[in-house]
Design a protein around this motif. Structure first.
Motif, PDB file in Angstrom:
ATOM      1  N   GLY A  68      -4.709  -4.034  -4.263  1.00  0.00           N
ATOM      2  CA  GLY A  68      -5.493  -3.760  -3.064  1.00  0.00           C
ATOM      3  C   GLY A  68      -5.886  -5.010  -2.291  1.00  0.00           C
ATOM      4  N   GLU A  97       0.809  -1.221   0.000  1.00  0.00           N
ATOM      5  CA  GLU A  97       0.000   0.000   0.000  1.00  0.00           C
ATOM      6  C   GLU A  97       0.844   1.274   0.000  1.00  0.00           C
ATOM      7  OE1 GLU A  97      -2.307  -0.541   3.494  1.00  0.00           O
ATOM      8  OE2 GLU A  97      -0.639  -0.195   4.857  1.00  0.00           O
ATOM      9  N   ARG A 113      -8.262  -1.164   0.557  1.00  0.00           N
ATOM     10  CA  ARG A 113      -8.031  -2.584   0.796  1.00  0.00           C
ATOM     11  C   ARG A 113      -9.258  -3.413   0.419  1.00  0.00           C
ATOM     12  NH1 ARG A 113      -5.237  -2.506   6.822  1.00  0.00           N
ATOM     13  NH2 ARG A 113      -3.215  -1.640   6.205  1.00  0.00           N
TER      14      ARG A 113
END
Length: 373
Positions: free
Chosen positions: A309, A39, A129
């Motif tokens: 993600g 991320e 996410r």
């Protein structure tokens, strides 16, 4: 014999060093020295600099380990078994300290990156996410594999128990002084008075090792396996193929090591030399099997979801200690995929995981003690 002492150590320490040098390249792109970085963005030049520094420190570590081996062998005359264990243990300790240092560096970089995003949302946004779970159909297919490998590893456990029973039945007829160690040439070079500890200690190490490998082997197949949803049916079949390969590799690896640990008690009872071919095979064969095991880990890893993600319960940094010790009470699984290198880590929050850790510690200490008897 003189040549063999050096060859065995060099093969072991070089193989260990090559694995250590490759640990980051085998970890997958979503982790960098144990930190989840999927991320965030880390500049490539920063990654290269950290990698180069890591390898430089490891190269110094192997040189120190080799020097230690030579000192212990030529000056203190330590036997080959104890020397190999001590020298490689020093290397592993240095390896651990270096990994911890690199982990802290990346953790700091990630913390600063996330703080900058929080303070200025206009520059970059954290990727949203998407929590994923193991494919249900794949879970059903894995159940057959788990049952099969439980049977195969059960055979290994039975072999160790048979070896133990053989010693029990012959205990009274054994001499007052028993063999406790064999040199690199297979000749006895260590003796001790016959008692419960000296006679059955090797059986304890053998049975503990086999049970440990059985748990890790079956646990590897049981662990969550995440696959990309694109061409899902093909990926399921490939995942089963690679899990099969991992299971069989662990099984053969166990048998190769067991070929010496399970038979040593028999040689003790019969007061015989250990064949050279058996000693050499039990030291070298596991190295080649480990390479095959690495191949299956790499191939299984290639099936993981490509979505940046994609997020799983194991991705939480807070559930890991220095990126390689997993401790998550919310996860019922015994093993999860490693962040550093290939394979699986034991969940330290799982009661069985704590038991296995104790067994590993006892085996390590026991291996050191048996070499010095």
């Amino acid at each position: 014999m003189f040549f063999l002492n050096y060859v065995v150590f060099i093969l072991i320490i070089l193989f260990t060093h090559l694995l250590a040098l490759s640990i980051q390249s085998m970890s997958g792109k979503q982790y960098f020295f144990g930190v989840y970085i999927k991320e965030i963005i880390i500049e490539e030049n920063v990654k290269k600099k950290i990698n180069k520094d890591f390898k430089k420190k490891l190269n110094i570590s192997i040189i120190l380990s080799i020097i230690l081996y030579l000192i212990l062998k030529d000056i203190f005359k330590v036997n080959i078994g104890a020397n190999i264990i001590l020298s490689t243990t020093v290397y592993f300790v240095l390896f651990y300290l270096i990994l911890r240092l690199e982990y802290k560096k990346i953790k700091y970089i990630k913390t600063v990156y996330l703080q900058n995003i929080t303070s200025n949302n206009n520059k970059k946004q954290i990727i949203e996410r998407v929590t994923i779970k193991e494919d249900e159909e794949l879970t059903k297919l894995k159940k057959k594999l788990i049952k099969k490998f439980k049977i195969l590893f059960g055979i290994c456990v039975v072999l160790s128990i048979v070896s133990l029973l053989y010693v029990v039945l012959n205990y009274k007829n054994m001499p007052d002084v028993v063999i406790t160690h064999w040199g690199g040439n297979g000749k006895p070079d260590g003796f001790a008075a016959k008692n419960i500890i000296n006679v059955f200690f090797i059986n304890f190490i053998d049975l503990s090792m086999v049970i440990l490998f059985a748990v890790l082997g079956v646990g590897s197949v049981c662990s969550n396996t995440y696959i990309d949803t694109g061409n899902i049916e093909k990926n399921r079949q490939r995942a089963i193929k690679y899990l099969n390969g991992i299971g069989y590799s662990f099984f053969v690896l166990t048998l190769s090591i067991q070929s010496i640990t399970t038979t040593i008690p028999v040689f003790m009872v019969q007061e015989k030399d250990i064949p050279m071919w058996l000693t050499i095979t039990s030291c070298i064969l596991p190295i080649f099997i480990s390479i095959v095991l690495m191949y299956y880990y790499i191939m299984l890893n290639s099936l993981k979801p490509k979505n940046r993600g994609a997020y799983t319960i194991e991705n939480d940094d807070e559930k890991w200690i220095y990126g390689f010790i997993y401790c998550n009470k919310e996860d019922p699984k015994l093993t999860v995929e490693k962040r550093l290198g290939m394979g699986w880590s034991i969940n330290m929050a799982n009661p069985l995981g704590k038991f296995i850790t104790v067994i590993i510690f006892v085996m390590t200490v026991g291996s050191l003690l048996i070499c010095f008897i």
